[in-house]
Scaffold this active site. Sequence first.
Site, PDB file in Angstrom:
ATOM      1  N   ASN A  94       0.829  -1.195   0.000  1.00 43.44           N
ATOM      2  CA  ASN A  94       0.000   0.000   0.000  1.00 43.44           C
ATOM      3  C   ASN A  94       0.868   1.251   0.000  1.00 43.44           C
ATOM      4  O   ASN A  94       2.084   1.197   0.205  1.00 43.44           O
ATOM      5  CB  ASN A  94      -0.905   0.003   1.232  1.00 43.44           C
ATOM      6  CG  ASN A  94      -1.896  -1.136   1.221  1.00 43.44           C
ATOM      7  OD1 ASN A  94      -2.625  -1.315   0.257  1.00 43.44           O
ATOM      8  ND2 ASN A  94      -1.919  -1.928   2.286  1.00 43.44           N
ATOM      9  N   CYS A 112      -5.120  -7.980  -3.891  1.00 40.98           N
ATOM     10  CA  CYS A 112      -5.650  -6.815  -4.603  1.00 40.98           C
ATOM     11  C   CYS A 112      -6.266  -7.320  -5.895  1.00 40.98           C
ATOM     12  O   CYS A 112      -5.557  -7.816  -6.780  1.00 40.98           O
ATOM     13  CB  CYS A 112      -4.549  -5.804  -4.888  1.00 40.98           C
ATOM     14  SG  CYS A 112      -5.088  -4.399  -5.883  1.00 40.98           S
ATOM     15  N   GLY A 113      -7.580  -7.223  -6.005  1.00 39.89           N
ATOM     16  CA  GLY A 113      -8.277  -7.750  -7.174  1.00 39.89           C
ATOM     17  C   GLY A 113      -7.930  -7.029  -8.460  1.00 39.89           C
ATOM     18  O   GLY A 113      -7.714  -7.649  -9.507  1.00 39.89           O
ATOM     19  N   HIS A 156     -13.062  -6.848   4.792  1.00 33.46           N
ATOM     20  CA  HIS A 156     -13.959  -5.839   4.235  1.00 33.46           C
ATOM     21  C   HIS A 156     -15.173  -5.655   5.124  1.00 33.46           C
ATOM     22  O   HIS A 156     -15.684  -6.611   5.721  1.00 33.46           O
ATOM     23  CB  HIS A 156     -14.428  -6.233   2.836  1.00 33.46           C
ATOM     24  CG  HIS A 156     -13.349  -6.193   1.810  1.00 33.46           C
ATOM     25  ND1 HIS A 156     -12.996  -5.038   1.148  1.00 33.46           N
ATOM     26  CD2 HIS A 156     -12.523  -7.154   1.360  1.00 33.46           C
ATOM     27  CE1 HIS A 156     -12.004  -5.297   0.319  1.00 33.46           C
ATOM     28  NE2 HIS A 156     -11.698  -6.577   0.430  1.00 33.46           N
ATOM     29  N   GLU A 164      -9.727   2.297   1.572  1.00 36.25           N
ATOM     30  CA  GLU A 164      -8.831   1.159   1.718  1.00 36.25           C
ATOM     31  C   GLU A 164      -7.835   1.408   2.844  1.00 36.25           C
ATOM     32  O   GLU A 164      -7.226   2.484   2.912  1.00 36.25           O
ATOM     33  CB  GLU A 164      -8.088   0.894   0.411  1.00 36.25           C
ATOM     34  CG  GLU A 164      -8.995   0.437  -0.726  1.00 36.25           C
ATOM     35  CD  GLU A 164      -8.218  -0.206  -1.856  1.00 36.25           C
ATOM     36  OE1 GLU A 164      -7.506  -1.193  -1.588  1.00 36.25           O
ATOM     37  OE2 GLU A 164      -8.314   0.283  -2.996  1.00 36.25           O
ATOM     38  N   CYS A 205     -11.706  -0.744  -5.939  1.00 37.95           N
ATOM     39  CA  CYS A 205     -11.148  -1.831  -5.153  1.00 37.95           C
ATOM     40  C   CYS A 205     -11.816  -3.118  -5.613  1.00 37.95           C
ATOM     41  O   CYS A 205     -13.024  -3.285  -5.429  1.00 37.95           O
ATOM     42  CB  CYS A 205     -11.376  -1.607  -3.658  1.00 37.95           C
ATOM     43  SG  CYS A 205     -10.805  -2.970  -2.604  1.00 37.95           S
ATOM     44  N   GLY A 206     -11.037  -4.012  -6.222  1.00 36.27           N
ATOM     45  CA  GLY A 206     -11.601  -5.229  -6.777  1.00 36.27           C
ATOM     46  C   GLY A 206     -12.146  -6.169  -5.716  1.00 36.27           C
ATOM     47  O   GLY A 206     -13.274  -6.668  -5.827  1.00 36.27           O
ATOM     48  N   GLY A 248     -13.022  -5.312  -2.816  1.00 31.00           N
ATOM     49  CA  GLY A 248     -14.133  -4.602  -2.202  1.00 31.00           C
ATOM     50  C   GLY A 248     -15.414  -4.742  -3.005  1.00 31.00           C
ATOM     51  O   GLY A 248     -16.510  -4.907  -2.443  1.00 31.00           O
TER      52      GLY A 248
END
Length: 273
Positions: free
Chosen positions: A62, A71-72, A158, A207, A216-217, A219
């Site tokens: 990050n 991380c999508g 999440h 995030e 955010c994937g 998310g």
Amino acid sequence: MDFTKMHGCGNDYVYIDCFKQDVEAPELLARTLSDRHKGVGGDGVILICPSETADAKMRMFNADGSEGRMCGNGVRCVAEYLFRHGYASGTAADVETLSGVKHIVRREPGLLTVDMGAPELAPEKIPVTGFAKPVVNELVEVNGGAVRMTCVSMGNPHCVVYVPDTAGLNLPVLGGAMEHSKWFPEGVNTEFIQILDETHLKMRVWERGSGETMACGTGACAAVVASVLNGHCKKDTDVDVLLLGGTLTIRYTGDTVLMTGNAVEVFTGTVEV
């Protein structure tokens, strides 16, 4: 050091090919390169590394230097990079992450589907404290007010909160309060969701370690899982999640979560570190 700037729905990272070069102190590198005024600019740094179990291994850091498990949007971009640079052939690639190996199918250049695996709802696996059963539509107090939250892990924690309108939210206050609340010992990514209809959700996301991002994937996946659990969306149906940076299409089959979205190379460059 050579790098490639890529984004998925505006969720942008600095990608470094570790097949060709070594990286020391990635935590410091992420803080330096992510600065949008004094660095390259991005939500963080992603290392594309050799793997013994997949086509490549993804390490994601990050903007504050903390390492994330998944991380999508990032894993789609890693796969696109692998195809573009000859590390993967055909239409499928596997990428190792701290949340396991993810299988990605390239539908066409720049458009990929990731099998994100099954969501985790057990509170201790997310983790979220103070609850003995899955947290679905639970009323909690935050920042002097009350919100209802649904908690899901997609390899990272999440918290999904439904709101009448995402436009007017004070996200630094609300998102920051959730990230550092007593319920989440490892912090949390918080998705604020406006329900448009049963196949369209509008989302803004805070995030952990990065603040508000364009997308955010994981998310978006958590938002659709939560919406199925709360009766807003149907299982095994494509749901479009409208983010600040674009749209992701998510399908929660009941066994796994499939995410489809873009992966865009913005530019390449060389930076002195």
